[in-house]
Design a protein around this motif. Structure first.
Motif, PDB file in Angstrom:
ATOM      1  N   VAL A  93       0.706  -1.210   0.061  1.00  0.00           N
ATOM      2  CA  VAL A  93      -0.009   0.075  -0.079  1.00  0.00           C
ATOM      3  C   VAL A  93       0.979   1.195  -0.065  1.00  0.00           C
ATOM      4  O   VAL A  93       0.375   2.140  -0.795  1.00  0.00           O
ATOM      5  N   VAL A  94       2.049   1.251   0.815  1.00  0.00           N
ATOM      6  CA  VAL A  94       2.864   2.458   0.930  1.00  0.00           C
ATOM      7  C   VAL A  94       3.377   2.567  -0.603  1.00  0.00           C
ATOM      8  O   VAL A  94       3.604   3.883  -0.910  1.00  0.00           O
ATOM      9  N   GLU A  95       3.979   1.810  -1.254  1.00  0.00           N
ATOM     10  CA  GLU A  95       4.591   1.707  -2.385  1.00  0.00           C
ATOM     11  C   GLU A  95       3.531   2.327  -3.583  1.00  0.00           C
ATOM     12  O   GLU A  95       3.791   3.131  -4.607  1.00  0.00           O
ATOM     13  N   ARG A  96       2.264   1.845  -3.635  1.00  0.00           N
ATOM     14  CA  ARG A  96       1.246   2.326  -4.526  1.00  0.00           C
ATOM     15  C   ARG A  96       1.001   3.806  -4.054  1.00  0.00           C
ATOM     16  O   ARG A  96       0.929   4.726  -4.922  1.00  0.00           O
ATOM     17  N   VAL A  97       0.788   4.164  -2.809  1.00  0.00           N
ATOM     18  CA  VAL A  97       0.519   5.717  -2.323  1.00  0.00           C
ATOM     19  C   VAL A  97       2.052   6.623  -3.237  1.00  0.00           C
ATOM     20  O   VAL A  97       1.656   7.638  -3.424  1.00  0.00           O
ATOM     21  N   ALA A  98       3.088   5.977  -2.835  1.00  0.00           N
ATOM     22  CA  ALA A  98       4.272   6.878  -3.196  1.00  0.00           C
ATOM     23  C   ALA A  98       4.333   6.774  -4.686  1.00  0.00           C
ATOM     24  O   ALA A  98       4.977   7.957  -5.162  1.00  0.00           O
ATOM     25  N   ALA A  99       4.091   5.767  -5.393  1.00  0.00           N
ATOM     26  CA  ALA A  99       3.802   5.876  -7.002  1.00  0.00           C
ATOM     27  C   ALA A  99       2.850   6.941  -7.313  1.00  0.00           C
ATOM     28  O   ALA A  99       3.312   7.954  -8.315  1.00  0.00           O
ATOM     29  N   GLY A 100       1.755   6.995  -6.695  1.00  0.00           N
ATOM     30  CA  GLY A 100       0.780   8.053  -6.997  1.00  0.00           C
ATOM     31  C   GLY A 100       1.230   9.365  -6.603  1.00  0.00           C
ATOM     32  O   GLY A 100       1.085  10.411  -7.442  1.00  0.00           O
ATOM     33  N   VAL A 101       2.074   9.653  -5.384  1.00  0.00           N
ATOM     34  CA  VAL A 101       2.582  10.963  -5.166  1.00  0.00           C
ATOM     35  C   VAL A 101       3.596  11.315  -6.064  1.00  0.00           C
ATOM     36  O   VAL A 101       3.881  12.479  -6.616  1.00  0.00           O
ATOM     37  N   ARG A 102       4.571  10.399  -6.658  1.00  0.00           N
ATOM     38  CA  ARG A 102       5.462  10.941  -7.327  1.00  0.00           C
ATOM     39  C   ARG A 102       4.845  11.392  -8.883  1.00  0.00           C
ATOM     40  O   ARG A 102       5.282  12.277  -9.474  1.00  0.00           O
ATOM     41  N   ASP A 103       3.831  10.538  -9.327  1.00  0.00           N
ATOM     42  CA  ASP A 103       3.093  11.080 -10.478  1.00  0.00           C
ATOM     43  C   ASP A 103       2.671  12.435 -10.333  1.00  0.00           C
ATOM     44  O   ASP A 103       2.554  13.150 -11.325  1.00  0.00           O
ATOM     45  N   ARG A 104       1.827  12.536  -9.209  1.00  0.00           N
ATOM     46  CA  ARG A 104       1.359  14.109  -9.089  1.00  0.00           C
ATOM     47  C   ARG A 104       2.138  15.026  -8.338  1.00  0.00           C
ATOM     48  O   ARG A 104       1.824  16.443  -8.858  1.00  0.00           O
ATOM     49  N   LEU A 105       3.415  14.849  -7.644  1.00  0.00           N
ATOM     50  CA  LEU A 105       3.970  15.877  -7.202  1.00  0.00           C
ATOM     51  C   LEU A 105       5.491  15.706  -7.251  1.00  0.00           C
ATOM     52  O   LEU A 105       6.147  16.427  -6.583  1.00  0.00           O
ATOM     53  N   GLY A 106       6.013  14.760  -7.935  1.00  0.00           N
ATOM     54  CA  GLY A 106       7.325  14.703  -8.215  1.00  0.00           C
ATOM     55  C   GLY A 106       7.882  13.751  -7.042  1.00  0.00           C
ATOM     56  O   GLY A 106       7.463  13.007  -6.382  1.00  0.00           O
ATOM     57  N   ASP A 107       9.543  14.206  -7.141  1.00  0.00           N
ATOM     58  CA  ASP A 107      10.060  13.272  -6.361  1.00  0.00           C
ATOM     59  C   ASP A 107      10.033  13.574  -4.849  1.00  0.00           C
ATOM     60  O   ASP A 107      10.816  12.836  -3.815  1.00  0.00           O
ATOM     61  N   ASP A 108       9.849  14.800  -4.555  1.00  0.00           N
ATOM     62  CA  ASP A 108      10.382  15.525  -3.445  1.00  0.00           C
ATOM     63  C   ASP A 108       9.435  15.024  -2.035  1.00  0.00           C
ATOM     64  O   ASP A 108      10.129  14.576  -1.314  1.00  0.00           O
ATOM     65  N   PRO A 109       8.339  14.622  -2.161  1.00  0.00           N
ATOM     66  CA  PRO A 109       7.488  14.356  -1.023  1.00  0.00           C
ATOM     67  C   PRO A 109       7.885  12.701  -0.867  1.00  0.00           C
ATOM     68  O   PRO A 109       8.325  11.979  -1.819  1.00  0.00           O
ATOM     69  N   THR A 110       7.699  12.445   0.373  1.00  0.00           N
ATOM     70  CA  THR A 110       8.201  11.064   0.835  1.00  0.00           C
ATOM     71  C   THR A 110       6.849  10.276   1.429  1.00  0.00           C
ATOM     72  O   THR A 110       6.187  11.020   2.214  1.00  0.00           O
ATOM     73  N   VAL A 111       6.660   8.924   1.506  1.00  0.00           N
ATOM     74  CA  VAL A 111       5.586   8.496   1.873  1.00  0.00           C
ATOM     75  C   VAL A 111       6.175   7.088   2.894  1.00  0.00           C
ATOM     76  O   VAL A 111       7.109   6.535   2.515  1.00  0.00           O
TER      77      VAL A 111
END
Length: 366
Positions: free
Chosen positions: A262-280
């Motif tokens: 689940v964490v990896e799926r959220v991280a992938a979505g965050v990268r798509d929407r917000l780039g690489d700066d945010p971390t999950v």
């Protein structure tokens, strides 16, 4: 910044900040100076080369875990324990300062239990040639309505407020407050905070130690953080937060613990929407997305939805002094010998305090 660098830069950070600290600005009188201060109890080192200075008129916050050396430093600066190094208060040795210039609220203070709050303040005020009016002091700390109750019948918060009153009745130039709001309810805390702010505005220097990071962040002009008897960071609270507090975060509370998938799926979505700066990352309560600015909260929530995360609540927060504290000390801090090792030694070595600094004999007896 890694921890060794933080320790190496802490003294210079305090020195840089001190040039603009306090109401006096550059060139203001220095109320407190500590240089190379060391203190050991047997094999336990309580203070390991402390350097700091406090400008007249500023509120200075001292923070750190149990056993970091805070109480030992306060005792050294008030002349109630001996320590190596250079200690000066208003340019003099702590034991040589005119007692009426100093107010002290120790962390542990047990005044006579069969006196009323008013009688206690009257008693300690009577130790000085000139003292504030007892009624006004009781009103300042929110004890006017309970002034005639015996100390032993007061609640823990009322007792602490009465103790604060005994420490300020002499209208000191320098006030040491060691955990002043411990056990005090929110209304009482606000009363004490307003009092500290008024005293500082009138020129009193306040040396505050507290585990309430929100209290220190609100009140202190500058902060020093102790760990293992050393200053590991210092400066204005906003500067410390900027340097060590980390990024804003969005916390999603979920009904079930988040799996790695689940964490990896959220991280992938965050990268798509917000780039690489945010971390999950997973937390005990759900999922945390760190590095989310207010305008990007909607995109982060979208990434949670895309990953199929059903959350029960969301909260967004900016870093605070508490984040700095946890980052630099560790959430589960324990020095050699276990958490609180130094404080337990301090308690064994300390002579019970009798209240505000009033006479040379009393100072020596504490």
């Amino acid at each position: 910044m890694d921890e060794p660098t933080a320790e190496a830069d802490a003294s210079s950070a305090l020195a840089a900040a001190s040039s603009t600290a306090g109401d006096g600005g550059p060139g203001a009188e220095t109320a407190v100076v500590a240089e190379g201060v060391r203190k050991a109890y047997g094999d336990v080192v309580a203070l390991d080369g402390i350097d700091l200075d406090v400008a007249a008129g500023e509120v200075f916050g001292l923070i750190g875990p149990n056993g970091a050396g805070k109480t030992t430093l306060v005792r050294a600066l008030t002349g109630t324990t001996e320590a190596e190094g250079d200690l000066r208060v208003f340019g003099e040795s702590p034991r040589d300062v005119e007692p009426s210039r100093i107010g002290l609220l120790p962390q542990s203070f047990d005044p006579p239990a069969r006196l009323t709050a008013r009688e206690l303040v009257d008693y300690y005020g009577g130790l000085y040639d000139a003292a504030r009016d007892t009624e006004s002091v009781l009103d300042d700390v929110g004890m006017a309505d309970d002034a005639d109750a015996w100390y032993e019948t007061l609640s823990g918060g009322q007792k602490r407020r009465t103790c604060v009153a005994t420490a300020v009745v002499n209208d000191p130039d320098l006030l040491f407050l060691d955990e002043p709001t411990t056990g005090i309810d929110p209304a009482g805390r606000r009363a004490i905070h307003r009092l500290i702010e008024r005293l500082a505005a009138d020129g009193t220097t306040v040396f505050l130690t507290s585990h309430a990071m929100d209290e220190v962040e609100r009140l202190a002009d500058r902060v020093a953080m102790l760990r293992d008897g050393r200053v590991v960071a210092g400066g204005a609270p906003d500067r410390l937060i900027a340097e060590h507090g980390g990024a804003p975060r969005l916390d999603a509370e979920t009904a079930e613990a988040a799996t790695d998938g689940v964490v990896e799926r959220v991280a992938a979505g965050v990268r798509d929407r917000l780039g690489d700066d945010p971390t999950v990352a997973a937390t005990d309560e759900g999922i945390r997305v760190r590095g989310v600015r207010p305008e990007a909260i909607g995109d982060a929530v979208g990434a949670l939805d895309d990953a199929g995360v059903a959350f029960e609540s969301l909260s967004w927060s900016e870093p605070s002094l508490e984040d700095v504290y946890l980052r630099l000390t560790g959430e589960e801090y324990a020095r050699d010998g276990g958490d609180g090792a130094v404080e337990s030694v301090e308690s064994a070595a300390a002579v019970e305090s009798v209240g505000p600094v009033a006479t040379d004999d009393e100072v020596g007896d504490r």
